[in-house]
Design an enzyme around this catalytic site. Structure first.
Site, PDB file in Angstrom:
ATOM      1  N   SER A 252       0.839  -1.187   0.000  1.00 43.32           N
ATOM      2  CA  SER A 252       0.000   0.000   0.000  1.00 43.32           C
ATOM      3  C   SER A 252       0.872   1.234   0.000  1.00 43.32           C
ATOM      4  O   SER A 252       2.004   1.213   0.494  1.00 43.32           O
ATOM      5  CB  SER A 252      -0.867   0.019   1.249  1.00 43.32           C
ATOM      6  OG  SER A 252      -0.026   0.231   2.366  1.00 43.32           O
ATOM      7  N   LYS A 253       0.314   2.295  -0.565  1.00 41.72           N
ATOM      8  CA  LYS A 253       1.140   3.480  -0.744  1.00 41.72           C
ATOM      9  C   LYS A 253       1.493   4.152   0.572  1.00 41.72           C
ATOM     10  O   LYS A 253       2.369   4.980   0.629  1.00 41.72           O
ATOM     11  CB  LYS A 253       0.482   4.450  -1.711  1.00 41.72           C
ATOM     12  CG  LYS A 253      -0.832   5.029  -1.279  1.00 41.72           C
ATOM     13  CD  LYS A 253      -1.313   5.964  -2.375  1.00 41.72           C
ATOM     14  CE  LYS A 253      -2.584   6.688  -1.942  1.00 41.72           C
ATOM     15  NZ  LYS A 253      -3.076   7.602  -2.940  1.00 41.72           N
TER      16      LYS A 253
END
Ligand code: GLU
Length: 502
Positions: A252-253
């Site tokens: 995930s960013k």
């Protein structure tokens, strides 16, 4: 049978490494079978989709040297390849489902659905549509549509029984229908949802194998029902393992840069990144670590894909990138430097920033060092500020970092507004709020304009730098909790502010 695979990205943001990963395996499998690989843009979420994002995704894939035989840019026999241009096709198919009694109009309001969900949760049931509108008479449906009532179309789902299907990597899978919601197929704005569009398009585009991320497994029962309702065969299903952060969570960013642009900008070579993605859940029969997509296609076999969540590890990627860089001859190395940073596109964006501030060309490099390469090392002392105490510095960076994580548009005025809102909320001067951000981004107190710099660097690099700044400042667990709470309060404040204005 000609094998046809596809990648179906939703153009709602930066090009994601997960998209490249799935594209690679689709490309490789299609090539290994002498088949075709198709790119389809799934842009039916009108609010979140943009042509700009589609362009970025296509560009990023081209940079990685992944090419498609059919797609929105190259055309093909089964187009259009952009879902927003296929609305009529979906409407025809939705009508077919309605006529056959496999779908129904639903007039339930969002308020009713909310109440239903709350009641179901309270009763410990799975939240889902209760079928209220399924039993409306044809006359009533016509009357309500003619009266202009807002409505959607939902699919019928059997109340009992089990959906059985085979995943080529996982074998037979069973999911009881009781876990499947009566999915909306056509939204009130007339756009299809993913579930209707994906089934219709995969059939009409003659896709034979669906290779996609494992997060879609639970959607298969809906899709299988639709394939059955239409009387079509379902393509073979191949759900690839999800890429993971080193702590095993889904990539995930918030924890890892996920935009392909990040990897391009910090100087990973496309062939190294693609090679690395090829090692995610896959290994060559001779276990060699350096290989290209053609090598993969020569020996490709689903049996060699392992399902343990592959870890996307930056250190490993850097090691591999180093192998590639060092193997280049000097000429190619020079070409790479040129195309990486000193390319026309970068220069066009930098020149307006530096030209006015330049007396000798030699002044340019020190001005842009933190934009083209890493910024100078950070130390806590660099963040010392006359007007801000240490707690405020951390709070500013923490809150901006969280706001930036949630942004969809990475544009100067949006970033400006974020900083302005935070300054207002904290009762600080705009200029003072910017100071620590400036240091986090550039590593110095004097640099090129902040908002231009953040736009140039892009969302991933900017957010990574803010996170690194927090690490340098040494945020304790307690402090993080405090900031989480104060960030929530800030969000409430923001919502109230927007409501006041509108
Ligand atoms: N549009 C979906 C996505 O963004 C495609 C999923 C699929 O491949 O079916 O991932």
């Amino acid at each position: 049978m000609t094998v046809r695979t596809r990648i179906a990205p939703s153009p709602t943001g930066d090009p994601h490494v997960g998209t490249a990963y799935v594209a690679l395996f689709n490309w490789v499998f299609a090539r290994s079978q002498g088949g075709k690989f198709i790119l389809r843009s799934e842009d039916t979420d009108v609010e979140r989709s943009s042509l700009q994002s589609e362009q970025m995704i296509l560009q990023a894939l081209r940079w990685l040297d992944i090419s498609w035989d059919e797609g929105p840019d190259v055309g093909g026999d089964y187009g259009p390849y952009r879902q927003s241009e296929r609305l009529e096709i979906y409407h025809e198919h939705a009508s077919r489902l309605l006529d056959d009694g496999n779908a129904f109009y639903c007039f339930c309001t969002p308020e009713r659905l909310d109440e239903l969900r709350i009641a179901q949760r309270a009763a410990g049931e799975n939240p889902g549509y209760d079928g209220l509108c399924r039993d409306l008479t044809a006359d009533e449906v016509t009357r309500r549509i003619e009266a202009g009532e807002t409505h959607v179309i939902r699919m019928n789902v059997p109340e009992e029984g089990v959906c059985r299907f085979t995943d080529e990597l996982r074998g037979d899978i069973e999911i009881p229908y009781s876990q499947i919601d009566m999915q909306v197929l056509v939204k009130s704005d007339g756009y299809p949802t993913y579930h209707l569009a994906v089934v219709v398009d995969d059939h009409l585009m003659k896709i034979t194998h669906i290779l996609r991320g494992e997060e879609w497994i639970n959607s298969v029962p809906k899709h299988k029902l639709l394939f059955d309702y239409f009387g079509w065969d379902m393509p073979a299903m191949v759900h690839l393992p999800l890429l993971r952060n080193p702590d095993q969570s889904k990539l995930s960013k918030r924890k890892n840069p996920t935009s392909i642009n990040y990897y391009r900008n910090v100087g990973y070579l496309p062939e190294a990144l693609l090679n690395y993605l090829g090692t995610m859940g896959w290994s060559m029969p001779d276990e060699r670590e350096i290989f290209n997509k053609g090598d993969m296609a020569e020996v490709f076999d689903f049996k060699r894909i392992s399902l343990g969540g592959p870890i996307f590890d930056l250190e490993k990627l850097s090691w591999l990138n180093g192998q590639y860089l060092r193997a280049l001859d000097a000429e190619s190395f020079m070409d790479r430097i040129q195309s990486w940073a000193m390319n026309r596109d970068n220069l066009q964006r930098l020149v307006p920033l530096v030209q006015e501030r330049t007396e000798r060309l030699a002044d340019i490099l020190p001005q842009v060092d933190y934009l083209l390469g890493d910024r100078r090392d950070l130390t806590p002392a660099k963040f010392d500020h006359k007007k801000l105490n240490a707690e405020q510095v951390v709070q500013i960076i923490d809150h901006l970092s969280r706001s930036f994580d949630e942004l969809r548009a990475w544009e100067g005025d949006v970033l400006y507004e974020c900083c302005q809102n935070l300054a207002d909320h904290l009762g600080l001067k705009f200029r003072d709020v910017l100071a620590p951000v400036f240091v986090a981004i550039s590593g110095r107190t004097v640099a090129l304009p902040l908002f231009d710099s953040m736009v140039f660097l892009g969302s991933d690099i900017t957010r990574v730098r803010l996170r690194e700044a927090l690490a340098v400042l040494g945020v304790s667990g307690k402090q993080r909790k405090r900031h989480e709470k104060s960030y929530r309060a800030y969000q409430v404040w923001l919502r109230d502010r927007v409501n006041d204005v509108s």
